[in-house]
Design an enzyme around this catalytic site. Sequence first.
Site, PDB file in Angstrom:
ATOM      1  CD  GLU A  42      49.421  42.381  42.464  1.00 14.66           C
ATOM      2  OE1 GLU A  42      49.370  43.624  42.379  1.00 14.66           O
ATOM      3  OE2 GLU A  42      49.114  41.622  41.540  1.00 14.66           O
ATOM      4  CB  THR A 122      49.435  39.792  39.045  1.00 12.48           C
ATOM      5  OG1 THR A 122      48.167  40.428  39.264  1.00 12.48           O
ATOM      6  CG2 THR A 122      50.046  39.422  40.390  1.00 12.48           C
ATOM      7  CE  LYS A 205      43.678  40.895  28.876  1.00 15.40           C
ATOM      8  NZ  LYS A 205      42.955  40.604  30.149  1.00 15.40           N
ATOM      9  CG  ASP A 206      48.493  46.001  33.234  1.00  8.74           C
ATOM     10  OD1 ASP A 206      47.986  46.516  32.198  1.00  8.74           O
ATOM     11  OD2 ASP A 206      49.302  46.613  33.948  1.00  8.74           O
ATOM     12  CG  MET A 207      42.663  44.736  34.437  1.00  9.07           C
ATOM     13  SD  MET A 207      41.396  44.039  35.544  1.00  9.07           S
ATOM     14  CE  MET A 207      40.057  45.208  35.306  1.00  9.07           C
ATOM     15  CD  GLU A 208      47.815  47.584  37.046  1.00 10.52           C
ATOM     16  OE1 GLU A 208      48.860  46.926  36.948  1.00 10.52           O
ATOM     17  OE2 GLU A 208      46.693  47.067  37.241  1.00 10.52           O
ATOM     18  CG  ASP A 231      45.898  34.959  34.302  1.00  8.42           C
ATOM     19  OD1 ASP A 231      45.476  35.290  33.179  1.00  8.42           O
ATOM     20  OD2 ASP A 231      46.116  35.798  35.207  1.00  8.42           O
TER      21      ASP A 231
END
Length: 273
Positions: A42, A122, A205-208, A231
């Site tokens: 990225e 992403t 949805k993400d992680m940060e 995805d």
Amino acid sequence: MASPPPSEQPGAATAEADTISKVLIVMGAIGFARLITAMEAEAMPLVHNFKLDEAPADESIFPKDAPWIRYHGKYKSLHIDLVRPGKDIIFGVDSVGTVSAALLTYASIQTLKPDLIINAGTAGGFNAKGASVGDVYLASDVAFHDRRIPIPVFDTYGVGARKAFATPNLLNELNFKAGKLSTGDSLDMAPQDEEAIVSNDATVKDMEGAAVAYVADMFSTPAIFVKAVTDIVDGEKPTAEEFLMNLRAVTTTLELAVVKVVDFISGKHISDL
């Protein structure tokens, strides 16, 4: 009577303070031990596109033991700093998740004093909310879906719902999709997380993202969230498999989207967004 110089005209100080001159791009993604990791995939196209230089270790603005990596340079009317968490010093994998994102954002705001933060990365998307692989979303709202504190008021704090900085002109000009972003520290989606994501009315949805938003809000720094879908979380394919299959193509989509955002921002005021 002669007009006062620009600096003395009514509203001039406000307009000057409103000018966007320093942009901080905070990268984040899910990392996998492959030939090229997600964060590197990225970040690097943007580094090349904006012609950014990596800050040498001996000139780092960060504490010497921090694995965080910074690239910087001039692009059009903007000074751009792009940062990413780097690799965990013990496990050697990308430092993914909310803790790394929050720490990196905090340190970057304190040292770089950006006018605007762009959290680019992403995300998983939900077919039920109209998301498709390759879609680019500009988050309207952010929240957590895995901070469960079943005590009055603390439960609301745990979700931490907040608005992203509003950019109606940017959204209309670039024709991105708008949707709510939900953040958690797990790649999979446990039943309790799914329930919370539905409650958050999230499209991606993400992680940060929500961690970046939390720190940005703390220091009153405008932040926007550009997320490209790799995805479909509620689809038929396993998340990790679909993510890896689409990563390279969606990385290109993300790069083009962020370049468009930065091009739009250049020469503008915060109020123009």
